[in-house]
Scaffold this motif. Structure first.
Motif, PDB file in Angstrom:
ATOM      1  N   THR A 120      14.679  74.110 -91.041  1.00 39.28           N
ATOM      2  CA  THR A 120      14.745  74.353 -92.489  1.00 39.28           C
ATOM      3  C   THR A 120      13.409  74.066 -93.163  1.00 39.28           C
ATOM      4  O   THR A 120      13.312  74.121 -94.385  1.00 39.28           O
ATOM      5  CB  THR A 120      15.816  73.475 -93.167  1.00 39.28           C
ATOM      6  OG1 THR A 120      15.375  72.105 -93.108  1.00 39.28           O
ATOM      7  CG2 THR A 120      17.170  73.600 -92.496  1.00 39.28           C
ATOM      8  N   LEU A 151       9.695  74.289 -94.724  1.00 39.12           N
ATOM      9  CA  LEU A 151       9.204  75.330 -95.628  1.00 39.12           C
ATOM     10  C   LEU A 151       7.724  75.607 -95.418  1.00 39.12           C
ATOM     11  O   LEU A 151       7.084  76.209 -96.270  1.00 39.12           O
ATOM     12  CB  LEU A 151       9.463  74.899 -97.088  1.00 39.12           C
ATOM     13  CG  LEU A 151      10.940  74.653 -97.446  1.00 39.12           C
ATOM     14  CD1 LEU A 151      11.074  74.092 -98.857  1.00 39.12           C
ATOM     15  CD2 LEU A 151      11.739  75.937 -97.315  1.00 39.12           C
ATOM     16  N   ARG A 202      17.704  68.114 -89.680  1.00 42.66           N
ATOM     17  CA  ARG A 202      18.026  67.023 -88.744  1.00 42.66           C
ATOM     18  C   ARG A 202      17.130  65.834 -89.079  1.00 42.66           C
ATOM     19  O   ARG A 202      16.001  66.015 -89.528  1.00 42.66           O
ATOM     20  CB  ARG A 202      17.757  67.474 -87.313  1.00 42.66           C
ATOM     21  CG  ARG A 202      18.338  68.848 -87.005  1.00 42.66           C
ATOM     22  CD  ARG A 202      19.647  68.731 -86.285  1.00 42.66           C
ATOM     23  NE  ARG A 202      20.373  69.998 -86.301  1.00 42.66           N
ATOM     24  CZ  ARG A 202      21.461  70.228 -85.589  1.00 42.66           C
ATOM     25  NH1 ARG A 202      21.944  69.287 -84.819  1.00 42.66           N
ATOM     26  NH2 ARG A 202      22.090  71.374 -85.662  1.00 42.66           N
ATOM     27  N   SER A 219       9.681  63.805 -89.457  1.00 40.84           N
ATOM     28  CA  SER A 219       8.432  64.476 -89.094  1.00 40.84           C
ATOM     29  C   SER A 219       7.758  65.128 -90.288  1.00 40.84           C
ATOM     30  O   SER A 219       6.544  65.319 -90.287  1.00 40.84           O
ATOM     31  CB  SER A 219       8.701  65.522 -88.015  1.00 40.84           C
ATOM     32  OG  SER A 219       9.273  64.881 -86.909  1.00 40.84           O
ATOM     33  N   THR A 220       8.573  65.506 -91.311  1.00 40.95           N
ATOM     34  CA  THR A 220       7.972  66.076 -92.525  1.00 40.95           C
ATOM     35  C   THR A 220       7.864  65.027 -93.639  1.00 40.95           C
ATOM     36  O   THR A 220       7.423  65.352 -94.740  1.00 40.95           O
ATOM     37  CB  THR A 220       8.816  67.257 -93.053  1.00 40.95           C
ATOM     38  OG1 THR A 220      10.154  66.800 -93.260  1.00 40.95           O
ATOM     39  CG2 THR A 220       8.836  68.421 -92.067  1.00 40.95           C
ATOM     40  N   ILE A 230       9.875  62.703 -81.890  1.00 42.97           N
ATOM     41  CA  ILE A 230      10.760  61.609 -82.297  1.00 42.97           C
ATOM     42  C   ILE A 230      12.121  61.841 -81.654  1.00 42.97           C
ATOM     43  O   ILE A 230      12.680  62.941 -81.766  1.00 42.97           O
ATOM     44  CB  ILE A 230      10.872  61.541 -83.837  1.00 42.97           C
ATOM     45  CG1 ILE A 230       9.500  61.224 -84.431  1.00 42.97           C
ATOM     46  CG2 ILE A 230      11.920  60.518 -84.271  1.00 42.97           C
ATOM     47  CD1 ILE A 230       9.412  61.373 -85.931  1.00 42.97           C
ATOM     48  N   GLU A 250       5.618  67.302-100.741  1.00 40.17           N
ATOM     49  CA  GLU A 250       6.726  66.901 -99.876  1.00 40.17           C
ATOM     50  C   GLU A 250       7.054  67.872 -98.747  1.00 40.17           C
ATOM     51  O   GLU A 250       7.746  67.496 -97.816  1.00 40.17           O
ATOM     52  CB  GLU A 250       7.991  66.583-100.700  1.00 40.17           C
ATOM     53  CG  GLU A 250       8.431  67.671-101.641  1.00 40.17           C
ATOM     54  CD  GLU A 250       9.710  67.357-102.409  1.00 40.17           C
ATOM     55  OE1 GLU A 250      10.196  66.229-102.355  1.00 40.17           O
ATOM     56  OE2 GLU A 250      10.224  68.271-103.066  1.00 40.17           O
TER      57      GLU A 250
END
Ligand code: FAD
Ligand code: ZN
Length: 460
Positions: free
Chosen positions: A73, A75, A139, A145-146, A205, A418
């Motif tokens: 998901t 972006l 997830r 990670s983001t 991760i 973000e």
């Protein structure tokens, strides 16, 4: 490569290695990026950390790139496969191991959907405060990670602030386990922070220890109309000091956003008159609905007396609150109501954000007199989202990006507040990071992944 495919089948089971005609299109692109430049060698779906480690060892030995994937998901194109890679999907690693009520922690595997974690925390009487529109699909490993943000950063911080420990598999297959549950732990470098927000370029991760909070027992919500950005700043100061730590959201919608939301989605009604200088959604979460609601309404009355709020609607129940949030969440419908557009997620210090928005609008209009814009965002976190469109056909995407990111650079802001850099914002990273910073990032990447196999071509 047949040899590697067979070894991968041996490591995770033949049915968990999808290659050739078995490649499912859903692993080939993320929310924003439809398809990769080339086809991956295979999609590999491990179930355990040991299997992730085995896959990394094999790919390291064969020097084959690995692209970690969560819920896809993202972006920014971060999880999009690069040609010939192994797309490493963590989706089968969905498991909650433990909720520790005394430590207020939840331990889970990286492929667990965010919503599953929120629901498990809720069932145990806690709140896991990270929340975003993609909650059902993203997830927790992808969120880390983001370093995802969302609507409650003002009160609870970014994902980074909600992580106490993690386990990560390095490029060569080494497993680094730091399932720490303690808030205080100053034993040398805080290695976990290296992996949070690094978009799968430094390690995979595999498990996480998350911080839980007490469940709030009251929620107060209001939508306010304001004259201008100066009033927004005074309002932010007022509610921060009067509501103390209970303020959980302070979301601003510029007039172009409100217009677009109300006109594009008639079922929203018109909670406040159109044509005001701006709109602010305020939310506070506390401990007692009756007394908190009275205090919340008193604080808003003071704001009206002080002249920083022109008009306000205060939610009297959950249904009202949901209706007000729907106005802010109209951004989720822009792919229908304001399409095509080029989207941005930038940050500028809160004090200058109003002037930046005016300057951005002016710069775009100077170049494209017919341009349409929509500005909105988490003003309390210095974060503004922008949607820009020039005409209704194919967008001059690169020119629009150069204009907006160039301005962000001039204002010393961040080109990604973000959503991350991934593939799509890589050309513009230099607008927000100094050459010395980029050089250090490359050194860190080199130290952790000397062969450059982890998510190559992303971020740096
Ligand atoms: P993916 O898209 O699968 O991957 C994202 C990146 O992380 C990639 O670089 C990938 O390689 C890497 N990665 C994934 N899993 C791992 C792992 N286990 N180990 C190492 N690397 C990994 N973001 C916000 O910050 N705030 C919002 O409010 C917000 N709202 C959104 C609303 C919608 C409707 C959508 C679609 C997205 C939104 N996002 C938002 C974007 C957000 O970044 C992602 O939804 C989420 O954090 C990514 O999780 P994912 O599992 O889908 O990751
Ligand atoms: Zn956002």
């Amino acid at each position: 490569m047949d040899g590697l495919l067979n070894e991968l089948r041996g490591a995770v089971g033949a049915e968990q290695v999808l290659a050739g005609i078995d490649l499912d299109a859903r692993y080939l692109g993320d929310w924003m990026t439809a398809a990769p430049a080339g086809t991956p060698l295979a999609v590999v779906r491990p179930k355990t950390s040991a299997e992730v480690s085995a896959v990394m060892k094999l790919c390291h030995a064969a020097r084959v790139p690995v692209v970690p994937q969560g819920g896809l998901t993202g972006l920014a194109g971060g999880a999009v496969p690069v040609p010939g890679c192994v797309a490493l999907s963590l989706e089968r690693m969905s498991q909650i191991d433990e909720i520790d009520p005394a430590a207020a922690t939840l331990s889970a595997h990286a492929g667990t959907p965010l919503q599953t974690i929120q629901e498990a925390a809720h069932a145990a009487g806690f709140l896991f405060p990270l929340d975003l529109g993609a909650r059902g699909s993203c997830r927790i490993g992808g969120n880390l990670s983001t370093n995802a943000g969302g609507n409650r950063v003002l009160r609870y911080g970014m994902t980074r602030d909600l992580v106490l420990g993690l386990e990560v598999v390095l490029a060569d297959g080494t497993v680094l386990t730091h399932m720490n549950k303690m808030l205080k732990n100053n034993t040398g470098y805080d290695l976990k922070q290296l992996f949070i927000g690094s978009e799968g370029t430094l390690g995979v991760i595999t498990r996480v220890v998350l911080r839980l909070y007490p469940q709030p027992r009251s929620t107060c919500t209001a939508l306010c109309a304001v004259d201008d950005y100066a009033a927004v700043l005074r309002l932010l100061h007022h509610v921060k000091s009067s509501l103390g730590g209970t303020l959980s959201a302070f979301e601003m919608m510029w007039p172009d956003f409100y217009e677009c939301a109300i006109v594009g989605l008639p079922h929203l009604g018109e909670p406040l008159a159109r044509g005001q200088g701006g709109y602010v959604l305020i939310e506070a979460m506390g401990t007692d609905q009756t007394s908190d609601q009275a205090r919340f309404e008193a604080v808003l009355s003071e704001a009206i007396e002080m002249g920083c709020v022109r008009d306000a609607v205060v939610a009297q129940n959950e249904t009202d609150a949901r209706a007000l949030w729907k106005v802010r969440d109209a951004s989720g419908e822009f792919h229908r109501t304001f399409w095509p557009h080029v989207g941005f997620d930038v940050s500028i210090p809160t004090g200058q954000l109003g002037d930046f928005v005016a300057a951005c609008k002016a710069r775009l209009t100077e170049r494209w007199p017919e341009v349409e814009t929509v500005f909105f965002g988490h003003v309390g976190d210095a974060n503004v989202h922008i949607a820009v469109r020039v005409g209704r056909d194919v967008q001059p995407e690169t020119a629009i990006e150069q204009t907006v990111y160039g301005l962000v650079g001039e204002w010393q802001g961040s080109i990604s507040a973000e959503h991350g850099i991934g593939l799509l914002k890589r050309p513009y990273l230099r607008h927000s990071r100094q050459p010395a910073e980029l050089a250090l990032m490359r050194q860190i990447k080199q130290a952790l992944d000397p062969l450059g196999i982890l998510n190559p071509g992303k971020v740096l």
